[in-house]
Motif scaffolding. Sequence first.
Motif, PDB file in Angstrom:
ATOM      1  N   ASN A 138       0.812  -1.219   0.000  1.00 11.84           N
ATOM      2  CA  ASN A 138       0.000   0.000   0.000  1.00 11.84           C
ATOM      3  C   ASN A 138       0.845   1.269   0.000  1.00 11.84           C
ATOM      4  O   ASN A 138       0.310   2.371   0.157  1.00 11.84           O
ATOM      5  CB  ASN A 138      -0.926   0.005   1.215  1.00 11.84           C
ATOM      6  CG  ASN A 138      -0.164  -0.008   2.532  1.00 11.84           C
ATOM      7  OD1 ASN A 138       0.988  -0.441   2.578  1.00 11.84           O
ATOM      8  ND2 ASN A 138      -0.795   0.460   3.603  1.00 11.84           N
ATOM      9  N   GLU A 139       2.152   1.123  -0.183  1.00  8.41           N
ATOM     10  CA  GLU A 139       3.042   2.282  -0.183  1.00  8.41           C
ATOM     11  C   GLU A 139       3.531   2.522  -1.612  1.00  8.41           C
ATOM     12  O   GLU A 139       4.190   1.666  -2.201  1.00  8.41           O
ATOM     13  CB  GLU A 139       4.223   2.062   0.763  1.00  8.41           C
ATOM     14  CG  GLU A 139       3.785   1.933   2.223  1.00  8.41           C
ATOM     15  CD  GLU A 139       4.931   1.616   3.156  1.00  8.41           C
ATOM     16  OE1 GLU A 139       4.934   2.110   4.301  1.00  8.41           O
ATOM     17  OE2 GLU A 139       5.836   0.860   2.750  1.00  8.41           O
ATOM     18  N   GLY A 140       3.213   3.692  -2.140  1.00  5.40           N
ATOM     19  CA  GLY A 140       3.543   3.960  -3.537  1.00  5.40           C
ATOM     20  C   GLY A 140       4.559   5.051  -3.745  1.00  5.40           C
ATOM     21  O   GLY A 140       5.161   5.146  -4.816  1.00  5.40           O
ATOM     22  N   GLU A 141       4.781   5.894  -2.748  1.00  7.52           N
ATOM     23  CA  GLU A 141       5.717   7.003  -2.883  1.00  7.52           C
ATOM     24  C   GLU A 141       7.023   6.662  -2.162  1.00  7.52           C
ATOM     25  O   GLU A 141       7.097   6.729  -0.935  1.00  7.52           O
ATOM     26  CB  GLU A 141       5.121   8.288  -2.311  1.00  7.52           C
ATOM     27  CG  GLU A 141       3.856   8.750  -3.012  1.00  7.52           C
ATOM     28  CD  GLU A 141       3.288  10.009  -2.387  1.00  7.52           C
ATOM     29  OE1 GLU A 141       3.986  10.614  -1.541  1.00  7.52           O
ATOM     30  OE2 GLU A 141       2.153  10.378  -2.736  1.00  7.52           O
ATOM     31  N   VAL A 142       8.029   6.293  -2.923  1.00  8.78           N
ATOM     32  CA  VAL A 142       9.317   5.903  -2.349  1.00  8.78           C
ATOM     33  C   VAL A 142      10.305   7.050  -2.527  1.00  8.78           C
ATOM     34  O   VAL A 142      10.548   7.508  -3.646  1.00  8.78           O
ATOM     35  CB  VAL A 142       9.870   4.637  -3.016  1.00  8.78           C
ATOM     36  CG1 VAL A 142      11.222   4.260  -2.421  1.00  8.78           C
ATOM     37  CG2 VAL A 142       8.879   3.489  -2.867  1.00  8.78           C
ATOM     38  N   THR A 143      10.860   7.499  -1.413  1.00 13.90           N
ATOM     39  CA  THR A 143      11.857   8.579  -1.431  1.00 13.90           C
ATOM     40  C   THR A 143      13.130   8.074  -0.778  1.00 13.90           C
ATOM     41  O   THR A 143      13.089   7.516   0.334  1.00 13.90           O
ATOM     42  CB  THR A 143      11.353   9.819  -0.674  1.00 13.90           C
ATOM     43  OG1 THR A 143      10.120  10.261  -1.262  1.00 13.90           O
ATOM     44  CG2 THR A 143      12.380  10.944  -0.744  1.00 13.90           C
ATOM     45  N   ILE A 144      14.251   8.258  -1.457  1.00 10.52           N
ATOM     46  CA  ILE A 144      15.544   7.825  -0.923  1.00 10.52           C
ATOM     47  C   ILE A 144      16.454   9.045  -0.848  1.00 10.52           C
ATOM     48  O   ILE A 144      16.740   9.681  -1.870  1.00 10.52           O
ATOM     49  CB  ILE A 144      16.168   6.728  -1.808  1.00 10.52           C
ATOM     50  CG1 ILE A 144      15.216   5.536  -1.889  1.00 10.52           C
ATOM     51  CG2 ILE A 144      17.527   6.290  -1.258  1.00 10.52           C
ATOM     52  CD1 ILE A 144      15.678   4.441  -2.838  1.00 10.52           C
ATOM     53  N   SER A 145      16.881   9.365   0.356  1.00 10.38           N
ATOM     54  CA  SER A 145      17.701  10.557   0.558  1.00 10.38           C
ATOM     55  C   SER A 145      19.135  10.299   0.118  1.00 10.38           C
ATOM     56  O   SER A 145      19.537   9.162  -0.153  1.00 10.38           O
ATOM     57  CB  SER A 145      17.684  10.958   2.041  1.00 10.38           C
ATOM     58  OG  SER A 145      18.424  10.013   2.807  1.00 10.38           O
ATOM     59  N   ALA A 146      19.907  11.368   0.073  1.00 12.58           N
ATOM     60  CA  ALA A 146      21.307  11.253  -0.330  1.00 12.58           C
ATOM     61  C   ALA A 146      22.097  10.382   0.629  1.00 12.58           C
ATOM     62  O   ALA A 146      23.085   9.756   0.245  1.00 12.58           O
ATOM     63  CB  ALA A 146      21.936  12.633  -0.427  1.00 12.58           C
ATOM     64  N   THR A 147      21.672  10.301   1.880  1.00 11.56           N
ATOM     65  CA  THR A 147      22.378   9.485   2.868  1.00 11.56           C
ATOM     66  C   THR A 147      21.879   8.047   2.906  1.00 11.56           C
ATOM     67  O   THR A 147      22.366   7.242   3.689  1.00 11.56           O
ATOM     68  CB  THR A 147      22.241  10.097   4.266  1.00 11.56           C
ATOM     69  OG1 THR A 147      20.843  10.211   4.597  1.00 11.56           O
ATOM     70  CG2 THR A 147      22.882  11.478   4.314  1.00 11.56           C
ATOM     71  N   GLY A 148      20.882   7.712   2.068  1.00 10.49           N
ATOM     72  CA  GLY A 148      20.417   6.331   1.977  1.00 10.49           C
ATOM     73  C   GLY A 148      19.183   6.005   2.772  1.00 10.49           C
ATOM     74  O   GLY A 148      18.730   4.857   2.771  1.00 10.49           O
ATOM     75  N   GLU A 153       5.200   7.352   2.009  1.00 11.84           N
ATOM     76  CA  GLU A 153       4.210   8.285   2.559  1.00 11.84           C
ATOM     77  C   GLU A 153       3.864   7.966   4.005  1.00 11.84           C
ATOM     78  O   GLU A 153       3.290   8.803   4.717  1.00 11.84           O
ATOM     79  CB  GLU A 153       2.940   8.282   1.699  1.00 11.84           C
ATOM     80  CG  GLU A 153       2.214   6.950   1.638  1.00 11.84           C
ATOM     81  CD  GLU A 153       2.651   6.097   0.455  1.00 11.84           C
ATOM     82  OE1 GLU A 153       1.820   5.346  -0.078  1.00 11.84           O
ATOM     83  OE2 GLU A 153       3.830   6.176   0.067  1.00 11.84           O
ATOM     84  N   ASN A 154       4.244   6.739   4.461  1.00 18.39           N
ATOM     85  CA  ASN A 154       3.969   6.346   5.847  1.00 18.39           C
ATOM     86  C   ASN A 154       5.153   6.525   6.772  1.00 18.39           C
ATOM     87  O   ASN A 154       5.092   6.153   7.948  1.00 18.39           O
ATOM     88  CB  ASN A 154       3.507   4.890   5.885  1.00 18.39           C
ATOM     89  CG  ASN A 154       2.195   4.685   5.158  1.00 18.39           C
ATOM     90  OD1 ASN A 154       1.324   5.544   5.195  1.00 18.39           O
ATOM     91  ND2 ASN A 154       2.049   3.553   4.482  1.00 18.39           N
ATOM     92  N   GLY A 155       6.265   7.072   6.254  1.00 24.99           N
ATOM     93  CA  GLY A 155       7.433   7.303   7.089  1.00 24.99           C
ATOM     94  C   GLY A 155       8.629   6.460   6.673  1.00 24.99           C
ATOM     95  O   GLY A 155       8.582   5.727   5.677  1.00 24.99           O
ATOM     96  N   PRO A 156       9.749   6.526   7.443  1.00 26.32           N
ATOM     97  CA  PRO A 156      10.965   5.781   7.106  1.00 26.32           C
ATOM     98  C   PRO A 156      10.740   4.273   7.180  1.00 26.32           C
ATOM     99  O   PRO A 156      10.031   3.779   8.054  1.00 26.32           O
ATOM    100  CB  PRO A 156      11.964   6.239   8.181  1.00 26.32           C
ATOM    101  CG  PRO A 156      11.422   7.533   8.696  1.00 26.32           C
ATOM    102  CD  PRO A 156       9.931   7.410   8.611  1.00 26.32           C
ATOM    103  N   VAL A 157      11.364   3.555   6.233  1.00 25.15           N
ATOM    104  CA  VAL A 157      11.248   2.090   6.226  1.00 25.15           C
ATOM    105  C   VAL A 157      12.617   1.409   6.300  1.00 25.15           C
ATOM    106  O   VAL A 157      12.691   0.182   6.371  1.00 25.15           O
ATOM    107  CB  VAL A 157      10.502   1.602   4.968  1.00 25.15           C
ATOM    108  CG1 VAL A 157       9.071   2.104   4.967  1.00 25.15           C
ATOM    109  CG2 VAL A 157      11.230   2.038   3.697  1.00 25.15           C
ATOM    110  N   GLY A 158      13.692   2.171   6.291  1.00 24.17           N
ATOM    111  CA  GLY A 158      15.020   1.577   6.395  1.00 24.17           C
ATOM    112  C   GLY A 158      16.084   2.508   5.843  1.00 24.17           C
ATOM    113  O   GLY A 158      15.785   3.600   5.347  1.00 24.17           O
ATOM    114  N   LYS A 159      17.321   2.061   5.948  1.00 22.94           N
ATOM    115  CA  LYS A 159      18.449   2.821   5.410  1.00 22.94           C
ATOM    116  C   LYS A 159      19.357   1.870   4.649  1.00 22.94           C
ATOM    117  O   LYS A 159      19.698   0.779   5.144  1.00 22.94           O
ATOM    118  CB  LYS A 159      19.233   3.508   6.527  1.00 22.94           C
ATOM    119  CG  LYS A 159      20.353   4.404   6.007  1.00 22.94           C
ATOM    120  CD  LYS A 159      21.026   5.171   7.129  1.00 22.94           C
ATOM    121  CE  LYS A 159      22.113   6.088   6.558  1.00 22.94           C
ATOM    122  NZ  LYS A 159      22.789   6.862   7.630  1.00 22.94           N
ATOM    123  N   LEU A 160      19.735   2.252   3.444  1.00 22.59           N
ATOM    124  CA  LEU A 160      20.563   1.391   2.608  1.00 22.59           C
ATOM    125  C   LEU A 160      21.948   1.210   3.197  1.00 22.59           C
ATOM    126  O   LEU A 160      22.495   2.114   3.846  1.00 22.59           O
ATOM    127  CB  LEU A 160      20.674   1.975   1.202  1.00 22.59           C
ATOM    128  CG  LEU A 160      19.368   2.141   0.436  1.00 22.59           C
ATOM    129  CD1 LEU A 160      19.647   2.698  -0.957  1.00 22.59           C
ATOM    130  CD2 LEU A 160      18.624   0.821   0.341  1.00 22.59           C
TER     131      LEU A 160
END
Length: 245
Positions: A138-148, A153-160
């Motif tokens: 149900n999560e469609g908007e994926v944002t990955i910051s420069a730091t990984g 849209e539901n908040g952080p899900v992990g860090k690469l």
Amino acid sequence: MENTSYIALSRQTALWRQLDVVSNNLANMNTNGYQAEQTLFSEYLMNTRDSHFRLPEKLAYTQDAGTYRDLTAGPLEHTGNPLDLAINGEGYFEVEDGAGPAYTRGGRFTLDAEGKVVTADGRPLMTDAGTPLVIAPNEGEVTISATGTVSTENGPVGKLRLVSFEDEQKLRRIGGGLFDSGDQQANPITEPRIEQGMIEKSNVNPVVEMTRMIQVQRSYEAANKLIESENDRQLNAYAVLSGTK
């Protein structure tokens, strides 16, 4: 066979190896994150039978010392795909290979049926928690910051997890743009720089590689002519000595 022919054959063997490397570079000119390989040759000197009695001359053979990778980063290409990722600087993505972790700079990822972010051949992209990165259905908007940091849209899900190595030349290619670390330790990069919606292209310069291929082919032909000339010389010398000419 005389020393001249052996020397020419050693050169031909090295050139054949170089041609194989150049051909592989050209075959991967469109492979994302591919780093071109270069051959490394050395000169092997051997004493002649007369080295201890007359002039201290040595025979110079060509020795294949191996290959090394060009670690220069490839150009970045904008794709707009939120799961296309490029590393701006040093580092490798960590993926799960089944037999253990593997590493790549090829950042074209997709979602599998279970919501895992995976490579084109299904290897899961790993987080710094040591688990695969998963995006809920149900999560469609994926944002990955420069730091990984990966968020939806539901908040952080992990860090690469991005890693570096003490000696990148010791990484072993295992196919599919992946590397095995061997006995080296993977060191987490504390301040990664990731570009979302971008892909790092191959760093192969096709013009340079084609020029190198032509040079290798010409050198191989020259060595072959030397072998043929030496063979003719020996046959003529034998004919003279045997009285048949």
